[in-house]
Design a protein around this motif. Structure first.
Motif, short mmCIF file in Angstrom:
data_model
loop_
_atom_site.label_atom_id
_atom_site.label_comp_id
_atom_site.label_asym_id
_atom_site.label_seq_id
_atom_site.Cartn_x
_atom_site.Cartn_y
_atom_site.Cartn_z
N LEU A 203 0.83 -1.20 0.00
CA LEU A 203 0.00 0.00 0.00
C LEU A 203 0.87 1.26 0.00
O LEU A 203 0.60 2.21 -0.74
CB LEU A 203 -0.91 -0.01 1.23
N LEU A 204 1.91 1.26 0.81
CA LEU A 204 2.80 2.42 0.90
C LEU A 204 3.51 2.67 -0.44
O LEU A 204 3.56 3.81 -0.92
CB LEU A 204 3.82 2.19 2.00
N LEU A 205 4.03 1.61 -1.04
CA LEU A 205 4.70 1.76 -2.33
C LEU A 205 3.71 2.14 -3.43
O LEU A 205 4.04 2.90 -4.35
CB LEU A 205 5.43 0.46 -2.69
N GLY A 206 2.48 1.63 -3.32
CA GLY A 206 1.45 2.00 -4.30
C GLY A 206 1.10 3.48 -4.21
O GLY A 206 0.93 4.15 -5.25
N CYS A 207 1.02 4.01 -3.00
CA CYS A 207 0.75 5.45 -2.82
C CYS A 207 1.88 6.29 -3.40
O CYS A 207 1.63 7.32 -4.03
CB CYS A 207 0.58 5.77 -1.33
N GLY B 54 10.34 4.15 0.71
CA GLY B 54 11.02 2.88 0.46
C GLY B 54 11.56 2.26 1.73
O GLY B 54 11.46 1.04 1.94
N LEU B 55 12.15 3.08 2.61
CA LEU B 55 12.69 2.58 3.87
C LEU B 55 11.58 2.04 4.76
O LEU B 55 11.72 0.98 5.39
CB LEU B 55 13.45 3.68 4.60
N THR B 56 10.46 2.77 4.83
CA THR B 56 9.34 2.32 5.66
C THR B 56 8.79 1.00 5.14
O THR B 56 8.47 0.09 5.91
CB THR B 56 8.23 3.38 5.68
N ALA B 57 8.66 0.89 3.80
CA ALA B 57 8.17 -0.36 3.21
C ALA B 57 9.14 -1.51 3.51
O ALA B 57 8.71 -2.63 3.81
CB ALA B 57 7.99 -0.19 1.70
#
Length: 216
Positions: free
Chosen positions: A145-149, A189-192
């Motif tokens: 979801l994070l990378l999609g956003c 990217g780091l959070t993902a």
């Protein structure tokens, strides 16, 4: 200590539930604004910003303040609403999609999904059984979801800037979209990556729990 932890988990779960409910109330309004914008004909309202050409530079302001002048506020851009007529129906919908009054609709939907995933994750964390297979999958979905956003924001920003630069109107080639497109690719990217590592740790915890149950 266990009581405090349980209270904190319940409080956080309740908070994410409220966030999801609030989002579910805002999303239909955003859809309504896209389908029935209330503007005449093919008119589309776009949130934009434009750099001020006569604004002072940092060096000039620093020299003046260092020379005894009072503190100065530097204005680098002015924001506004660009009113355009767009005859293409599909393009009108896309423009309104990323310029919804309450925020870009895809990001609002992503916020609701995020809140629901966190609500479910916290609901599955129980004393004595913190690791569940379902939470492993949910953590991975959070990373996706994070990378999609992030991908959406990059594409939306490029699309809006490209659209503005090709409008047949004065100064529109100098405009930038004034929308929520400003997240950092590195931080996302780091959070993902952290979420993926956390999911791997949870997966190992699930495996150890299953092995312990088989041993017993």
């Amino acid at each position: 200590m266990l009581r405090k932890t349980q209270f904190l988990l319940k409080f956080m779960r309740f908070t994410f539930l409220l966030m999801a409910i609030a989002g579910l109330g805002v999303v239909p309004y955003g859809i309504y604004q896209i389908l029935f914008p209330g503007t005449p004909g093919n008119v589309v309202m776009l949130n934009v910003r434009q750099r001020l050409t006569d604004s002072e530079s940092f060096d000039e302001a620093q020299q003046q303040v260092a020379g005894g002048k009072p503190a100065k506020l530097l204005l680098h851009a002015q924001t506004g609403t660009l009113v355009v007529q767009e005859p293409n129906a599909i393009r009108r919908v896309l423009l309104r999609l990323v310029n919804a009054e309450k925020g870009p609709l895809p990001l609002l939907v992503a916020g609701v999904v995020f809140a629901l995933l966190m609500f479910k994750i916290l609901g599955d964390i129980k004393p004595g059984a913190p690791f569940t297979a379902a939470n492993v999958q949910r953590l991975r979905w959070l990373a996706v979801l994070l990378l999609g956003c992030e991908a959406y924001q990059r594409v939306a920003s490029w699309g809006m800037q490209n659209y503005l630069s090709h409008l047949a109107a004065p100064y529109t080639d100098q405009l930038l979209p004034n929308a929520d497109f400003g997240t950092s690719l590195i931080s996302s990217g780091l959070t993902a990556a952290i979420l993926v590592v956390l999911a791997s740790g949870y997966q190992r915890g699930v495996e150890l729990t299953e092995e312990a149950e088989l041993t017993v």
